[in-house]
Design a protein around this motif. Structure first.
Motif, PDB file in Angstrom:
ATOM      1  N   PHE A 180       0.963  -1.242   0.125  1.00  0.00           N
ATOM      2  CA  PHE A 180       0.000  -0.080   0.006  1.00  0.00           C
ATOM      3  C   PHE A 180       0.850   1.236   0.095  1.00  0.00           C
ATOM      4  CE2 PHE A 180      -3.984  -1.951   2.291  1.00  0.00           C
ATOM      5  CZ  PHE A 180      -3.919  -2.921   1.578  1.00  0.00           C
ATOM      6  N   ALA A 181       1.787   1.221   0.779  1.00  0.00           N
ATOM      7  CA  ALA A 181       2.775   2.471   0.903  1.00  0.00           C
ATOM      8  C   ALA A 181       3.580   2.732  -0.236  1.00  0.00           C
ATOM      9  CB  ALA A 181       3.636   2.331   2.235  1.00  0.00           C
ATOM     10  N   VAL A 182       4.095   1.392  -0.835  1.00  0.00           N
ATOM     11  CA  VAL A 182       4.870   1.730  -2.063  1.00  0.00           C
ATOM     12  C   VAL A 182       4.035   2.177  -3.293  1.00  0.00           C
ATOM     13  CG1 VAL A 182       6.193   0.321  -3.941  1.00  0.00           C
ATOM     14  CG2 VAL A 182       6.440   0.195  -1.626  1.00  0.00           C
ATOM     15  N   GLY A 183       2.722   1.776  -3.434  1.00  0.00           N
ATOM     16  CA  GLY A 183       1.967   2.138  -4.260  1.00  0.00           C
ATOM     17  C   GLY A 183       1.320   3.579  -4.246  1.00  0.00           C
ATOM     18  N   ALA A 184       1.187   3.921  -3.047  1.00  0.00           N
ATOM     19  CA  ALA A 184       0.721   5.252  -2.686  1.00  0.00           C
ATOM     20  C   ALA A 184       1.748   6.282  -3.128  1.00  0.00           C
ATOM     21  CB  ALA A 184       0.078   5.230  -1.194  1.00  0.00           C
ATOM     22  N   LYS A 185       2.952   5.995  -2.474  1.00  0.00           N
ATOM     23  CA  LYS A 185       3.903   6.888  -2.723  1.00  0.00           C
ATOM     24  C   LYS A 185       4.474   7.360  -4.079  1.00  0.00           C
ATOM     25  CE  LYS A 185       8.740   8.109  -0.897  1.00  0.00           C
ATOM     26  NZ  LYS A 185       9.417   8.532  -1.872  1.00  0.00           N
ATOM     27  N   ARG A 186       4.148   6.128  -5.113  1.00  0.00           N
ATOM     28  CA  ARG A 186       4.432   6.093  -6.423  1.00  0.00           C
ATOM     29  C   ARG A 186       3.582   7.136  -7.037  1.00  0.00           C
ATOM     30  NH1 ARG A 186       3.661   3.714 -11.356  1.00  0.00           N
ATOM     31  NH2 ARG A 186       2.375   2.078 -10.452  1.00  0.00           N
ATOM     32  N   ARG A 187       2.298   6.960  -6.751  1.00  0.00           N
ATOM     33  CA  ARG A 187       1.127   7.657  -7.619  1.00  0.00           C
ATOM     34  C   ARG A 187       1.298   9.251  -7.000  1.00  0.00           C
ATOM     35  NH1 ARG A 187       0.135   2.644  -7.620  1.00  0.00           N
ATOM     36  NH2 ARG A 187      -0.873   1.626  -9.082  1.00  0.00           N
ATOM     37  N   LEU A 188       1.629   9.465  -5.801  1.00  0.00           N
ATOM     38  CA  LEU A 188       1.596  10.686  -4.942  1.00  0.00           C
ATOM     39  C   LEU A 188       2.749  11.482  -5.859  1.00  0.00           C
ATOM     40  CD1 LEU A 188       0.343  10.373  -1.741  1.00  0.00           C
ATOM     41  CD2 LEU A 188      -1.014  10.926  -3.617  1.00  0.00           C
ATOM     42  N   GLU A 189       3.826  10.705  -5.761  1.00  0.00           N
ATOM     43  CA  GLU A 189       5.068  11.450  -6.775  1.00  0.00           C
ATOM     44  C   GLU A 189       4.680  11.736  -8.034  1.00  0.00           C
ATOM     45  OE1 GLU A 189       8.693   9.416  -4.238  1.00  0.00           O
ATOM     46  OE2 GLU A 189       8.091   8.546  -6.184  1.00  0.00           O
ATOM     47  N   MET A 190       4.118  10.983  -8.636  1.00  0.00           N
ATOM     48  CA  MET A 190       3.666  11.382 -10.193  1.00  0.00           C
ATOM     49  C   MET A 190       2.830  12.418 -10.364  1.00  0.00           C
ATOM     50  SD  MET A 190       3.310   7.578 -11.967  1.00  0.00           S
ATOM     51  CE  MET A 190       3.460   8.395 -13.715  1.00  0.00           C
ATOM     52  N   MET A 191       1.862  12.738  -9.135  1.00  0.00           N
ATOM     53  CA  MET A 191       1.189  13.930  -9.101  1.00  0.00           C
ATOM     54  C   MET A 191       1.422  14.913  -8.519  1.00  0.00           C
ATOM     55  SD  MET A 191      -1.258  12.246 -10.920  1.00  0.00           S
ATOM     56  CE  MET A 191      -2.355  13.716 -11.043  1.00  0.00           C
ATOM     57  N   ALA A 192       2.926  15.085  -8.302  1.00  0.00           N
ATOM     58  CA  ALA A 192       3.373  16.114  -7.547  1.00  0.00           C
ATOM     59  C   ALA A 192       3.216  17.652  -7.916  1.00  0.00           C
ATOM     60  CB  ALA A 192       4.965  15.798  -7.210  1.00  0.00           C
ATOM     61  N   GLY A 193       3.101  17.753  -9.343  1.00  0.00           N
ATOM     62  CA  GLY A 193       2.943  18.997 -10.031  1.00  0.00           C
ATOM     63  C   GLY A 193       1.415  19.327  -9.999  1.00  0.00           C
ATOM     64  N   ASN A 194       0.560  18.371  -9.665  1.00  0.00           N
ATOM     65  CA  ASN A 194      -0.773  18.930  -9.595  1.00  0.00           C
ATOM     66  C   ASN A 194      -1.731  18.239  -8.374  1.00  0.00           C
ATOM     67  OD1 ASN A 194      -3.546  19.522 -10.664  1.00  0.00           O
ATOM     68  ND2 ASN A 194      -3.789  17.630 -11.869  1.00  0.00           N
ATOM     69  N   MET A 195      -0.940  18.446  -7.344  1.00  0.00           N
ATOM     70  CA  MET A 195      -1.547  18.207  -5.903  1.00  0.00           C
ATOM     71  C   MET A 195      -1.589  19.573  -5.097  1.00  0.00           C
ATOM     72  SD  MET A 195      -3.008  15.552  -4.143  1.00  0.00           S
ATOM     73  CE  MET A 195      -2.256  14.119  -4.824  1.00  0.00           C
ATOM     74  N   THR A 196      -2.848  19.671  -4.577  1.00  0.00           N
ATOM     75  CA  THR A 196      -3.210  20.740  -3.763  1.00  0.00           C
ATOM     76  C   THR A 196      -3.552  20.175  -2.253  1.00  0.00           C
ATOM     77  OG1 THR A 196      -4.011  22.108  -5.443  1.00  0.00           O
ATOM     78  CG2 THR A 196      -4.613  22.491  -2.946  1.00  0.00           C
ATOM     79  N   LEU A 197      -2.514  20.574  -1.332  1.00  0.00           N
ATOM     80  CA  LEU A 197      -2.735  20.009  -0.020  1.00  0.00           C
ATOM     81  C   LEU A 197      -3.636  20.819   0.912  1.00  0.00           C
ATOM     82  CD1 LEU A 197       0.872  18.926   0.849  1.00  0.00           C
ATOM     83  CD2 LEU A 197      -1.052  17.489  -0.241  1.00  0.00           C
ATOM     84  N   PHE A 198      -4.564  20.504   1.808  1.00  0.00           N
ATOM     85  CA  PHE A 198      -5.254  21.174   2.649  1.00  0.00           C
ATOM     86  C   PHE A 198      -5.465  20.608   4.216  1.00  0.00           C
ATOM     87  CE2 PHE A 198      -7.796  17.983   0.611  1.00  0.00           C
ATOM     88  CZ  PHE A 198      -8.605  17.240   1.523  1.00  0.00           C
ATOM     89  N   SER A 199      -5.971  21.493   5.168  1.00  0.00           N
ATOM     90  CA  SER A 199      -5.846  20.830   6.642  1.00  0.00           C
ATOM     91  C   SER A 199      -7.273  20.781   6.795  1.00  0.00           C
ATOM     92  CB  SER A 199      -5.228  22.092   7.120  1.00  0.00           C
ATOM     93  OG  SER A 199      -5.976  23.478   7.152  1.00  0.00           O
ATOM     94  N   ASP A 200      -7.356  20.352   8.021  1.00  0.00           N
ATOM     95  CA  ASP A 200      -8.745  20.061   8.646  1.00  0.00           C
ATOM     96  C   ASP A 200      -9.292  21.284   8.873  1.00  0.00           C
ATOM     97  OD1 ASP A 200     -10.663  18.882   9.970  1.00  0.00           O
ATOM     98  OD2 ASP A 200      -9.857  19.252  12.056  1.00  0.00           O
ATOM     99  N   GLY A 201     -10.878  21.403   8.502  1.00  0.00           N
ATOM    100  CA  GLY A 201     -11.774  22.429   8.335  1.00  0.00           C
ATOM    101  C   GLY A 201     -11.992  23.181   7.070  1.00  0.00           C
TER     102      GLY A 201
END
Length: 306
Positions: A180-201
């Protein structure tokens, strides 16, 4: 139109049940929240051994809780996977994006579901993530290992994103979830240029706010859609099944990465949903996943929308 290579399996689509007008086919359930149209689409189902969920539970009491659902404590489980689609103004939003082609053969049907609903993946404007497990984000990539929702802004809670991007996670998550960890990291790395992060609330989109619901994963997020007096909550896997999770929310579930925190979150979340008489969508709940939580003795029961 972009499609996956999987054949369209009409038999995997449940009959529609709507809060307004009935619909058929891959569109399982539709709710109207003010000016928002919310629809669940099937990504197929998972195949899970019983102990994956039931393992930590009080085995002497488990059979009695499961009996009304015609489930035996050692029976393999086939939970549905409901991806939520929001149409609001010019936005076409997915909450999670399914398992893709590389996880389980019984899942990964979202591309076909979108096609049946008349939506091209290139028309999706936002992909909002509840958490980083395979059945929720591995569908970010298509059969050619390219971003499937190429034009969409991808959005994820900052705590959850940091957890999967941490190199230490693969060694701390446990051997059975290391992939799970390997697959998630790879996908998130590929989306790094198109990923917006947000916080609780945070208001992640107009009328859509994030609510931290940790335990299933460290940064699991649920999302409240509100318009006027109407509200609906997408709970992801914070409430992960229609039987024990409702009847005995305080029991530890093997599907949660932090068993105690998952139980505490689930108990509080069900109280909130029932008290506010709020419509909910669960990723692994039956009949398209849209319904309500009603109090039932010391626990709750899931009442699908009909």
């Amino acid at each position: 139109m972009t499609l996956t290579k999987r054949a369209f399996l009409a038999t995997s689509a449940a009959a529609a049940a709507s809060l307004t007008l009935p619909r058929r086919g891959w569109t399982q359930t539709t709710a109207t929240i003010g000016g928002m149209e919310v629809t669940t689409l099937s990504d197929g189902n998972l195949m899970l051994p019983a102990e994956f969920i039931f393992g930590p539970m009080p085995q002497d009491d488990l059979a009695g809780v499961l009996a009304p659902f015609d489930i035996a404590p050692d029976q393999p489980l086939t939970p549905p996977c409901n991806v939520t689609l929001l149409r609001h103004g010019d936005n076409i939003v997915l909450f999670d994006c399914g398992a893709g082609f590389a996880f389980q053969d019984s899942a990964g049907q979202l591309g076909d579901a979108l096609a049946a609903a008349g939506i091209d993946p290139l028309d999706v404007t936002h992909v909002v993530v509840t958490h980083g497990h395979p059945d929720h984000i591995w569908g970010m990539l298509d059969d050619f290992d390219e971003p499937l929702f190429y034009n969409a802004e991808h959005m994820m809670g900052e705590v959850e994103h940091a957890y999967w991007m941490d190199d230490a996670t693969v060694n701390s998550i446990g051997e059975e979830r290391a992939s799970f960890a390997v697959g998630a990291k790879r996908r998130l790395e590929m989306m790094a240029g198109n990923m917006t992060l947000f916080s609780d609330g945070a208001e992640v989109l107009p009328g859509v706010s994030a609510q931290m619901t940790p335990g299933h994963t460290p940064g699991h997020m649920s999302f409240v859609m509100a318009d006027g007096n109407d509200a609906l909550m997408v709970v992801g896997d914070a409430i992960g099944n229609p039987h024990v999770a409702f009847a005995r929310p305080s029991w530890h579930s093997g599907s949660d990465q932090d068993l105690a925190m998952g139980a505490a979150t689930r108990t509080a979340l069900l109280d909130q949903i029932a008290t506010d008489a709020m419509t909910m969508i669960g990723f692994h709940l039956p009949n398209g996943g849209i319904g309500r939580a009603e109090r039932d003795g010391d626990g709750y029961r899931f009442v699908p929308s009909a």
